[in-house]
Design a protein around this motif. Structure first.
Motif, PDB file in Angstrom:
ATOM      1  N   THR A 253      37.810  30.584  87.282  1.00  0.00           N
ATOM      2  CA  THR A 253      36.456  30.691  87.332  1.00  0.00           C
ATOM      3  C   THR A 253      36.162  32.010  88.014  1.00  0.00           C
ATOM      4  O   THR A 253      37.057  32.377  88.879  1.00  0.00           O
ATOM      5  N   ALA A 255      34.319  32.438  90.789  1.00  0.00           N
ATOM      6  CA  ALA A 255      34.713  32.034  92.035  1.00  0.00           C
ATOM      7  C   ALA A 255      36.234  31.981  92.430  1.00  0.00           C
ATOM      8  O   ALA A 255      36.462  32.525  93.607  1.00  0.00           O
ATOM      9  N   THR A 258      37.578  35.406  92.841  1.00  0.00           N
ATOM     10  CA  THR A 258      37.198  36.280  93.806  1.00  0.00           C
ATOM     11  C   THR A 258      37.937  35.449  95.335  1.00  0.00           C
ATOM     12  O   THR A 258      38.108  36.372  96.135  1.00  0.00           O
ATOM     13  N   ALA A 259      38.117  34.397  95.187  1.00  0.00           N
ATOM     14  CA  ALA A 259      38.827  33.785  96.263  1.00  0.00           C
ATOM     15  C   ALA A 259      40.223  34.349  96.530  1.00  0.00           C
ATOM     16  O   ALA A 259      40.595  34.554  97.681  1.00  0.00           O
ATOM     17  N   ALA A 324      29.413  37.571  87.715  1.00  0.00           N
ATOM     18  CA  ALA A 324      29.941  36.218  87.454  1.00  0.00           C
ATOM     19  C   ALA A 324      29.231  35.725  86.094  1.00  0.00           C
ATOM     20  O   ALA A 324      29.822  35.057  85.506  1.00  0.00           O
ATOM     21  N   ALA A 329      34.581  38.465  87.985  1.00  0.00           N
ATOM     22  CA  ALA A 329      34.552  37.838  89.394  1.00  0.00           C
ATOM     23  C   ALA A 329      33.864  39.060  90.258  1.00  0.00           C
ATOM     24  O   ALA A 329      34.333  40.200  90.115  1.00  0.00           O
TER      25      ALA A 329
END
Length: 347
Positions: A253, A255, A258-259, A324, A329
């Motif tokens: 995803t 998110a 980006t993590a 997004a 991301a």
């Protein structure tokens, strides 16, 4: 009676008039500054949106972009053919030294590569460990009911059918991201194949582009492949979870991608040339990467340099907010803040 044709022709030459049949390409509007770029196809959807939106906000600027591939983008910007390039894999030290002018790597967004598959009768999301992903393309895991696949997917009854691995036959940033990951998680892959935009695949069948890989996986039962997350989402493809470096099963995803960058934010070098493959962090999706714009630090045309500077600041502050929703991301805040200092040096 003397012909009047010579007289008319002489008059046309003296006055600069053109015959109605004389045509030519319209002259470029001197009020519009055109900036040309070329390179990676992976970020083309969001680049197209950004450049169009920036053009609407700044009617005197037009940014043209050709998605010719990362290699083409590196070559053309290094030779000064275009005003900026784009690549899904960072330039090497040698490539930077061979460029006719100093180039900066400007990370724009992050993207992911996901495992796609065709398993008739199985609707559950399949888990793929690093060992299985490498094994499928090394040819050491050949059937869907291999014990390593079964162990990671309790409750799923896999058929005793041969896996058909599908890979990109064309050089691509997608392949670089995927093989960069395999090189980090599999010593056998690192020794036998390595990472590049184009490699010699031990097994499988090649197809051109994301659409080629996706098409083959869709039409061939028991096939397996890899495509960009954006492409998988846009085309409603089934893709699996991957075990990350912290031992967690993660579905791609924006998110989760980006993590991965956030987990390595403190170790990202000043020039932003970094691999995010198999990044640490429990929430990180492991097969991902930045994609970069390659921008001259000192443009040959000072006006274009100022406009590239202004566009990049707009991208960081405004454009990232749209990432997004398109399956990309956005840059983590610490990276975006650092990037502003790099952009400030562009002339």
């Amino acid at each position: 009676m003397r012909s009047v044709v010579p007289i008319l022709l002489s008059f046309a030459l003296l006055t600069g008039c053109k015959s109605p049949k004389q045509t030519g390409a319209p002259a470029a509007d001197p009020r519009i500054l055109t900036i040309n770029g070329a390179g990676a196809s992976f970020p083309n959807p969001i680049y197209s949106k950004w450049f169009a939106e920036y053009g609407r906000l700044h009617p005197g600027v037009r940014i043209n972009y050709q998605p010719i591939g990362s290699g083409g983008g590196i070559r053309q910007v290094s030779q000064g053919i275009v005003d900026f390039g784009a690549s899904d894999d960072p330039m090497t030290d040698t490539q930077l030294q061979q460029s006719s002018h100093p180039l900066l790597h400007i990370p724009t967004v992050l993207g992911a590569v996901v495992p796609v598959y065709n398993l008739p009768g199985i609707s559950a999301e399949v888990r793929f460990s690093p060992e299985v992903l490498a094994g499928i393309y090394l040819g050491t895991i050949t059937f869907w009911d291999d014990q390593k696949i079964i162990a990671d997917n309790p409750g799923i009854k896999f058929p005793h059918e041969e896996i058909l691995p599908v890979y990109r036959s064309d050089g691509s940033g997608t392949t670089f991201i995927f093989t960069d990951y395999l090189t980090k998680v599999s010593s056998a892959w690192a020794q036998q194949v390595g990472n590049s935009t184009s490699v010699k695949w031990p097994v499988g069948i090649g197809q051109k582009g994301n659409e080629g890989v996706a098409g083959m996986v869709r039409q061939a039962p028991y096939a397996f492949g890899y495509v960009e997350l954006v492409y998988a989402l846009q085309n409603h493809m089934t893709f699996g979870l991957v075990r990350n470096g912290a031992g967690q099963w993660i579905k791609a995803t924006p998110a989760a991608v980006t993590a991965a960058a956030e987990a390595q934010a403190d170790t990202i070098p000043a020039d932003f040339r970094v691999s995010l493959a198999n990044a640490g962090g429990t929430a990180s999706y492991p097969i991902c990467s930045f994609t970069w714009l390659l921008v001259p630090q000192q443009s040959a045309d000072a006006t274009k340099g100022r406009q590239l500077h202004d566009f990049l600041l707009w991208m960081i502050s405004e454009g990232e907010q749209e990432a997004a929703a398109m399956g990309y991301a956005p840059l983590p805040r610490p990276v975006a803040e650092r990037l502003k200092n790099t952009v400030a040096s562009i002339r």
